[in-house]
Design an enzyme around this catalytic site. Sequence first.
Site, PDB file in Angstrom:
ATOM      1  N   GLU A  18      85.251 -30.328   1.151  1.00 48.45           N
ATOM      2  CA  GLU A  18      86.582 -30.662   0.645  1.00 48.45           C
ATOM      3  C   GLU A  18      86.571 -32.066   0.052  1.00 48.45           C
ATOM      4  OE1 GLU A  18      89.474 -29.978  -0.149  1.00 48.45           O
ATOM      5  OE2 GLU A  18      90.317 -28.269   0.917  1.00 48.45           O
ATOM      6  N   ASN A 101      95.793 -34.114   5.429  1.00 50.50           N
ATOM      7  CA  ASN A 101      95.128 -33.293   4.425  1.00 50.50           C
ATOM      8  C   ASN A 101      94.350 -34.196   3.472  1.00 50.50           C
ATOM      9  OD1 ASN A 101      94.455 -31.021   2.920  1.00 50.50           O
ATOM     10  ND2 ASN A 101      96.542 -30.380   2.525  1.00 50.50           N
ATOM     11  N   GLU A 119     101.479 -25.173  11.142  1.00 53.39           N
ATOM     12  CA  GLU A 119     100.186 -24.587  11.508  1.00 53.39           C
ATOM     13  C   GLU A 119      99.873 -23.484  10.513  1.00 53.39           C
ATOM     14  OE1 GLU A 119      96.705 -24.712  13.390  1.00 53.39           O
ATOM     15  OE2 GLU A 119      98.400 -26.031  13.853  1.00 53.39           O
ATOM     16  N   ASP A 212      95.212 -26.489  -5.147  1.00 59.63           N
ATOM     17  CA  ASP A 212      94.596 -27.099  -3.970  1.00 59.63           C
ATOM     18  C   ASP A 212      94.101 -28.494  -4.368  1.00 59.63           C
ATOM     19  OD1 ASP A 212      93.089 -27.598  -1.606  1.00 59.63           O
ATOM     20  OD2 ASP A 212      92.682 -25.480  -1.340  1.00 59.63           O
TER      21      ASP A 212
END
Length: 294
Positions: A18, A101, A119, A212
């Site tokens: 990521e 994140n 969650e 994303d």
Amino acid sequence: MTSTADITTVVTDRAFLECPRWHDGRIWVSDLYAHEVLSIGDDGDVRVEATMEDRPSGLGWLPDDRLLIVSMVDGLVLRREHDGSLVTHADVSHLATGKLNDMVVDDRGHAYISTFGFEFRSRSYVESAVLIHVAPNGDAAVAAGDLLFPNGSVITKDRTLVVAESMGNRMTAFDVADDGELSNRRTWAAFGPEVPRTSVRDAMSAASVAPDGIGLDSEGAIWVADALNQRLIRVVQGGEIVDEKVFPTGVFACMLGGADGRTLFACAAPSSSEHARQDTRDASLLSVRVDIPA
């Protein structure tokens, strides 16, 4: 689909990669479930830049070249000192909505950290989340709220912060002040109408794009990892998709880099499921060539 001959495999046998960043002639990336921050050179050499107990996520650098690392679960932003030691730069656990994140850090050292909001499960209600601002001295505050799973972010040359809302079918922009404050909230790109919040499954079924991780190019367009459709898309302000690179597997983050800035790196895996990824090693870092550089 992008021809497999056009796709270069940079790294294989990883857990889940990521938050790629191009820095100092290398592509840097977090491997969440291996608890490592890596950097990879043009010849494929892999360095472990940091190892931590928690899961690393967003990466960025202060003006003095110290590395910042998001520590996802415990709500910390860590700082790697010049001697390689890790210290706490900011504790934002009291501000976070769910796990931390991705992160973007500007050239003055202001960091913006996205949060999950809930969650993340297919039946979870899509609750709104916050974006957290951490000043260069470590002071932290909520910068913006009511975001739907804020994820990758970029800061443009005119100091506009654009954040991908993975559960919102859109990307949202803010003006960035000299002190790091955000203002003038607006939609930078909408990929369709608003999606339901009744569950992650419902939201994803109604969305055209699940933006994303994202990366900026020199023309102000943004490459977006579309977590729904195994592709990277090049998006201009307003939401028009002007280019597309399709992959044979899921892609969840991207960044331009390479010696000429025209290598588009993609963090790839069969899925983003925590349950599926934490004990497997089938994620990879891929790349394709593009015309417009970083």
